[in-house]
Design an enzyme around this catalytic site. Structure first.
Site, PDB file in Angstrom:
ATOM      1  N   LYS A  42       1.257  -1.611  -0.052  1.00 59.33           N
ATOM      2  CA  LYS A  42       0.142   0.034   0.024  1.00 59.33           C
ATOM      3  C   LYS A  42       1.015   1.323  -0.430  1.00 59.33           C
ATOM      4  CE  LYS A  42      -4.550  -1.443   0.033  1.00 59.33           C
ATOM      5  NZ  LYS A  42      -5.106  -1.051  -1.272  1.00 59.33           N
ATOM      6  N   GLU A  68      -1.505  -0.579  -8.520  1.00 57.52           N
ATOM      7  CA  GLU A  68      -2.664  -0.147  -8.920  1.00 57.52           C
ATOM      8  C   GLU A  68      -3.508   1.226  -8.482  1.00 57.52           C
ATOM      9  OE1 GLU A  68      -4.167  -3.976  -7.200  1.00 57.52           O
ATOM     10  OE2 GLU A  68      -5.819  -2.905  -6.012  1.00 57.52           O
ATOM     11  N   ASP A 105      -9.218  -1.149 -10.078  1.00 56.59           N
ATOM     12  CA  ASP A 105      -9.180  -1.930  -8.479  1.00 56.59           C
ATOM     13  C   ASP A 105     -11.159  -1.382  -8.704  1.00 56.59           C
ATOM     14  OD1 ASP A 105     -10.740  -2.420  -6.820  1.00 56.59           O
ATOM     15  OD2 ASP A 105      -9.109  -2.314  -4.915  1.00 56.59           O
ATOM     16  N   ASP A 154       0.149  -0.498  -4.161  1.00 57.94           N
ATOM     17  CA  ASP A 154      -1.810  -0.071  -4.957  1.00 57.94           C
ATOM     18  C   ASP A 154      -2.030   1.434  -3.758  1.00 57.94           C
ATOM     19  OD1 ASP A 154      -4.378   0.444  -5.141  1.00 57.94           O
ATOM     20  OD2 ASP A 154      -4.955  -1.107  -3.830  1.00 57.94           O
ATOM     21  N   GLN A 206     -11.187  -7.310  -0.456  1.00 57.33           N
ATOM     22  CA  GLN A 206     -12.139  -6.486  -0.024  1.00 57.33           C
ATOM     23  C   GLN A 206     -11.882  -6.346   1.342  1.00 57.33           C
ATOM     24  OE1 GLN A 206     -14.174  -4.678  -2.516  1.00 57.33           O
ATOM     25  NE2 GLN A 206     -13.150  -2.910  -1.078  1.00 57.33           N
ATOM     26  N   LYS A 235     -12.942  -8.658  -7.869  1.00 56.25           N
ATOM     27  CA  LYS A 235     -13.550  -8.735  -6.211  1.00 56.25           C
ATOM     28  C   LYS A 235     -15.062  -9.534  -6.657  1.00 56.25           C
ATOM     29  CE  LYS A 235     -10.473  -5.209  -3.636  1.00 56.25           C
ATOM     30  NZ  LYS A 235     -10.111  -4.203  -3.777  1.00 56.25           N
TER      31      LYS A 235
END
Ligand code: MUC
Ligand code: MG
Length: 368
Positions: A162, A217, A242, A191, A294, A266
């Protein structure tokens, strides 16, 4: 067979460790358990993770819909008539995780009714998926330590990092530290949850060009269409949609118009039926697919592995199945385990999602 009852049960489970990312943070699992009961006594189950910062849904909005409009669309309907159910649900816009869970619960009922696993009904490709672990924001040494521990303890060799913080140097240094500590054989991808502008994301791509990253992402906001397309065109690695592709139509639009070059699927938001359509589209046009998370409980991750392992195209890459490790507990009676870097598809009929009644009684937020 007809659906006779729709239950929406809000529950709360603390996190062992909060998850922080550019678009939000999760300190406790505040989800809604969905149960569809039929006149034959079957119960289809699925988990709903409301994510207000991504889809605008909340526990209150999800329970409100399931006790109102969506209840009316479900009660009296044959659970095999998924297309008719979705047609009725789609008269209400949005609410992807509520609709996704309804689809999963309908498939659970179908599997139970015919005495087969949903994994087999969908395609039955393989019995397990390789795991990718998502590293939430923390100090650099703590994130490096978590990745090393998860590699040693669970055999995980793929990490989604992240990012999306400012100054950019923070996440550039983090990514460099992870590559340095984990070596060349570990797969790393980023991401940013739209945390950066297209220009900032380009700077990060340039500054990490030597780190053998696989994907980037949601580097920026896909709604800023020209910036995003400029970024996708110049990037050497696929840009993954996403939250900019939460439906089949969005996924096709983003890929066809150059807003992304890979897709995150997802099951929490597109269930099994729409996820299969997105997967078929991705396969047809030849873009990579990541099975995303998620911030799912074990119930949600079970749905992901059931689907992802059912098809060759979704089983090609490591799937994000490990967020449940950050949670203090779960409602399941059939805990998932990560062994040698893999999660196995649970056996049995339906989806294999089974609820522990004592745990549900303990964690539910409404009265019994
Ligand atoms: C992810 O892949 O972005 C964080 C926010 C959200 O909607 O999903 C998670 C993980
Ligand atoms: Mg994401």
């Amino acid at each position: 067979m007809k659906i006779t009852e729709v239950e929406a049960i809000p529950y709360r489970i603390p996190m062992r460790k909060a998850l922080h990312f550019a678009s939000g943070e999760v300190h406790a699992i505040e989800h809604v358990l969905l149960r569809l009961t039929t006149d034959e006594g079957l119960v289809g189950t699925a988990d709903i993770p409301p994510r207000p910062y991504t889809y605008g849904e909340t526990v209150a909005s999800v329970t409100g819909l399931l006790r109102g409009l969506f209840r009316d669309a479900l009660v009296g309907t044959d659970p095999f008539a998924r297309e008719r159910v979705h047609e009725r649900l789609n008269r209400t816009v949005g609410n992807p995780t509520t609709k996704g869970a309804i689809d999963i619960a309908l498939w659970d009922l179908a599997g139970q009714a015919v005495g087969r696993s949903v994994h087999a009904l969908l395609g039955g490709y393989t019995d397990r998926l390789r795991v990718s672990h998502m590293l939430g924001f923390d100090e650099v040494p703590a994130m490096v330590d978590e990745a090393q521990r998860y590699r040693d303890e669970y055999g995980i060799d793929t990490f989604k990092v992240k990012v999306g913080r400012r100054p950019l140097a923070l996440d550039i240094e983090l990514t460099r530290a992870l590559r340095g500590a984990l070596g060349p054989d570990v797969e790393l991808y980023l991401d940013a949850n739209r945390g950066w502008t297209a220009t900032e994301a380009r700077q990060v791509l340039d500054a990490t060009a030597d780190l053998d990253l696989t994907f980037f992402e949601e580097p920026d906001d896909a709604a800023e269409v020209l910036g995003r397309r400029w970024l996708v065109r110049l990037s050497r690695i696929p840009i993954v949609a996403d939250e900019s592709a939460p439906s089949l139509g969005d996924a096709a639009r983003e890929i066809q118009t150059g807003g992304a070059s890979a897709l995150s699927i997802k099951t929490a938001r597109t269930g099994f039926t729409e996820s299969a359509k997105i997967l078929a589209y991705a396969e047809a046009v030849g873009v990579d697919v990541l099975m995303g998370n998620q911030i799912d409980t074990q119930l949600g991750s079970t749905a992901t592995v059931v689907f992802g392992a059912a098809f060759a195209y979704s089983a090609r890459r490591a799937a994000e199945l490990s967020n449940f490790l950050d949670m203090a507990d779960d409602l399941t009676v059939r805990p998932l385990s990560i062994v040698d870097g893999f999660v196995a598809v649970p056996d049995g009929v339906g989806t294999g999602i089974e609820i522990d009644p004592d745990k549900l009684a303990h964690y539910r937020l409404d009265e019994e």
